[in-house]
Every structure is written in C-alpha cells, then in structure tokens.
Design a protein around this motif. Structure first.
Motif, short mmCIF file in Angstrom:
data_model
loop_
_atom_site.label_atom_id
_atom_site.label_comp_id
_atom_site.label_asym_id
_atom_site.label_seq_id
_atom_site.Cartn_x
_atom_site.Cartn_y
_atom_site.Cartn_z
N GLU A 69 -7.51 -0.66 3.57
CA GLU A 69 -7.24 -0.52 4.99
C GLU A 69 -8.06 0.65 5.54
O GLU A 69 -8.04 1.74 4.97
CB GLU A 69 -5.76 -0.27 5.23
CG GLU A 69 -5.36 -0.34 6.70
CD GLU A 69 -3.86 -0.16 6.89
OE1 GLU A 69 -3.38 0.97 6.64
OE2 GLU A 69 -3.18 -1.13 7.25
N ASP A 70 -8.79 0.41 6.62
CA ASP A 70 -9.62 1.46 7.21
C ASP A 70 -9.68 1.25 8.71
O ASP A 70 -10.03 0.17 9.19
CB ASP A 70 -11.04 1.41 6.61
CG ASP A 70 -11.93 2.50 7.15
OD1 ASP A 70 -11.46 3.65 7.30
OD2 ASP A 70 -13.11 2.22 7.45
N GLY A 71 -9.31 2.28 9.46
CA GLY A 71 -9.38 2.21 10.91
C GLY A 71 -8.49 1.13 11.50
O GLY A 71 -8.84 0.54 12.52
N GLU A 107 -3.49 4.19 -2.59
CA GLU A 107 -3.49 4.86 -1.29
C GLU A 107 -4.36 4.07 -0.31
O GLU A 107 -5.54 3.86 -0.54
CB GLU A 107 -4.01 6.28 -1.41
CG GLU A 107 -3.94 7.05 -0.09
CD GLU A 107 -4.49 8.46 -0.20
OE1 GLU A 107 -4.21 9.27 0.71
OE2 GLU A 107 -5.20 8.75 -1.18
N SER A 108 -3.74 3.58 0.78
CA SER A 108 -4.43 2.82 1.82
C SER A 108 -5.12 1.58 1.25
O SER A 108 -6.17 1.16 1.74
CB SER A 108 -5.46 3.69 2.56
OG SER A 108 -4.81 4.78 3.17
N TRP A 121 6.10 4.16 -3.76
CA TRP A 121 5.89 3.09 -2.79
C TRP A 121 7.11 2.19 -2.65
O TRP A 121 7.20 1.41 -1.70
CB TRP A 121 4.68 2.24 -3.21
CG TRP A 121 4.83 1.64 -4.58
CD1 TRP A 121 4.47 2.22 -5.77
CD2 TRP A 121 5.40 0.37 -4.93
NE1 TRP A 121 4.76 1.40 -6.82
CE2 TRP A 121 5.35 0.25 -6.33
CE3 TRP A 121 5.95 -0.66 -4.18
CZ2 TRP A 121 5.83 -0.86 -7.00
CZ3 TRP A 121 6.43 -1.78 -4.86
CH2 TRP A 121 6.37 -1.88 -6.24
N LEU A 122 8.06 2.27 -3.58
CA LEU A 122 9.18 1.33 -3.58
C LEU A 122 10.02 1.38 -2.30
O LEU A 122 10.32 0.33 -1.71
CB LEU A 122 10.06 1.56 -4.80
CG LEU A 122 9.59 0.88 -6.09
CD1 LEU A 122 10.36 1.42 -7.29
CD2 LEU A 122 9.74 -0.63 -5.99
N MET A 163 0.84 -1.19 0.00
CA MET A 163 0.00 0.00 0.00
C MET A 163 0.88 1.24 0.00
O MET A 163 2.10 1.15 0.16
CB MET A 163 -0.92 0.00 1.22
CG MET A 163 -1.84 -1.20 1.31
SD MET A 163 -2.96 -1.10 2.73
CE MET A 163 -3.81 -2.67 2.58
N HIS A 164 0.27 2.39 -0.21
CA HIS A 164 1.01 3.64 -0.22
C HIS A 164 0.26 4.66 0.63
O HIS A 164 -0.94 4.51 0.86
CB HIS A 164 1.18 4.13 -1.66
CG HIS A 164 2.22 5.19 -1.82
ND1 HIS A 164 3.41 5.19 -1.11
CD2 HIS A 164 2.26 6.30 -2.61
CE1 HIS A 164 4.13 6.23 -1.46
NE2 HIS A 164 3.46 6.92 -2.37
N ASP A 165 0.97 5.66 1.08
CA ASP A 165 0.36 6.67 1.95
C ASP A 165 0.11 7.98 1.23
O ASP A 165 -0.15 9.00 1.88
CB ASP A 165 1.25 6.91 3.18
CG ASP A 165 2.66 7.33 2.81
OD1 ASP A 165 2.93 7.52 1.60
OD2 ASP A 165 3.50 7.48 3.72
N SER A 166 0.16 7.96 -0.09
CA SER A 166 -0.03 9.18 -0.87
C SER A 166 -1.03 8.91 -1.99
O SER A 166 -1.10 7.80 -2.50
CB SER A 166 1.30 9.65 -1.47
OG SER A 166 1.09 10.66 -2.44
#
Length: 246
Positions: free
Chosen positions: A196-198, A159-160, A11-12, A1-4
């Motif tokens: 992904e959530d919470g 993202e997520s 993401w690498l 996953m990535h945060d952006s």
C-alpha cells in the motif's frame, strides 16, 4: 496489513476491527470446517480423518520440525532471517537444524465475524528454544475470480503490505492431502506481494512455489513435507511431525 515494522502478533486486534472479535483461549482450528474447501475435483470427506482433525482443531496438536536448505540458498536464507525475519518478527525461516531441535510452539486465534462464525484464524508459530517468531499468518478460504473451487488463503502481514499465498487442495488416493501453489498467471493460485502506497494498493505475483504433503506414515503418525522453490529451483524443505497434545 500492519502499521508497525514489528509484526509478531500485533496485527491480530486490527484484523477483527469493526464488528468482529478474537476468540482467544479456545480450542481452535485454522479452518472451522475443512469441507469449506469442497468443490469440483475436491471433497474433504476423501481425506483421512486425522488430517481434517489437524486443520479443524489445530490448537490441540503439537509439532516437531526439521529443516534442510539447498546449499546455494542457505547463505541467503541466513541473511534474510537475521536482517529481516527476526527484526520484523515475520517469515524468519530457520536455517540451521539445531534451531528447531526443541520444536515450535503454536497458537491459533479464531477471528470471528459479526454473525459469530469463524471467518479466519491467526496462526502464530515461535521457536521453543528462543521464543522468536517464525511465522505469523491469517488462514481462511477464498475462491479466486476464475476458479470453480475454493483455495486455502494465507496472508502474512507486513508493514503497509503483506505476502499472500493461495494453495490448491487435492485429496490423493491414499487419503493424504496436497496443497500446492503452482506456477501460473496473475489471478491463479500462487504467491503475491501486496504493498500500500499513497492510499493505493499494488500487487505483483512472485515466483515462489510451495507444496505441502500432509500424510500418515506406516505407523499412523501424521507428518507434513513442505517444499519451497524459487521458480523451479528447490530452496528449502521442512518436515513436520504432528501429534495430539496430551
């Protein structure tokens, strides 16, 4: 996953967090050894050597690409590419033949584990004409819980979340390779969306099905036919001509 919200290849570094590392600038393949897929019903040694070479030395190969969308799905594909794919730099499937007329640039980045072995590889593909990202994925092998043989495992970070595809390998009688994500139940080869959530992860199987046929033509040129369907309806076909870089 990535945060952006912009994926690209950002993401690498995160994929090699901890004791891992990225090995950029080296001749690399999507798989360190295609025999990692060996199991009941499949042997990498049954494939033509050029096919194994492509997967084990992917960075040494170039590609030309052609696309053909089903008329009913082409407008939706154009909207997804414009409003989502290009904006987030991920899964931006070309919808017009001239977009890929100059080919795709390909970069492979091995993801190295603590022991120095290749655990996976990032494969980044961009349109040569514009430099826009088309695909950005993590390639490895994985044995599904109820399977006897490994599958090719491709993760497209979002993202997520991510889109994960498990492909069943088959060596055909002429030495060509088929990779297939067929219809099936949860936990079988196929496509899955993970979110992904919470602090919790949720996964759902989606009715996207793919078939790749990697083969040599009558002039010993390596080619790939890629078909993507929604349920049983054909959505888009891509054809790749693969060649070793000079």
């Amino acid at each position: 996953m990535h945060d952006s919200p912009r994926i690209g290849e950002g993401w690498l570094p995160e994929s090699a967090a901890g004791d891992g590392a990225l090995r950029e600038g080296s001749a690399a393949g999507l798989l360190a050894d295609f025999s990692h897929l060996d199991g009941p019903g499949f042997r990498a040694s049954d494939l033509h050597r050029s096919i194994r070479d492509f997967y084990e030395r992917t960075s040494a190969w170039g590609m030309e690409v052609w696309t053909q969308w089903h008329p009913l799905f082409q407008p939706a594909g154009e909207l997804v590419s414009r409003l989502f794919g290009r904006r987030v730099q991920q899964l931006a499937l070309p919808t017009r033949p001239l977009e890929v007329a100059r080919g795709m640039d390909s970069k492979v980045v091995p993801i190295i584990g603590p022991g120095g072995d290749q655990q996976a590889a990032g494969w980044i593909r961009k349109l040569r004409s514009t430099g826009e990202y088309v695909f950005s994925g993590r390639y490895s092998t994985r044995v599904l819980p109820d399977a006897e043989s490994p599958s090719v495992h491709v993760t497209f970070p979002l993202e997520s979340g991510n889109l994960q595809v498990f492909l069943r390998p088959t060596a055909l009688s002429d030495g060509s390779l088929e990779l297939r994500s067929p219809a099936g139940g949860f936990g079988d080869n196929g496509a899955y969306v993970v979110v992904e959530d919470g602090g919790r992860a949720f996964a759902a199987r989606v009715p996207l099905h793919e078939v790749f046929h990697v083969h040599l033509d009558e002039r010993a040129t390596l080619r790939t036919d890629h078909r993507l369907s929604l349920w049983s309806a054909p959505v888009v076909r891509l054809h790749y001509k693969l060649f070793e870089n000079p």
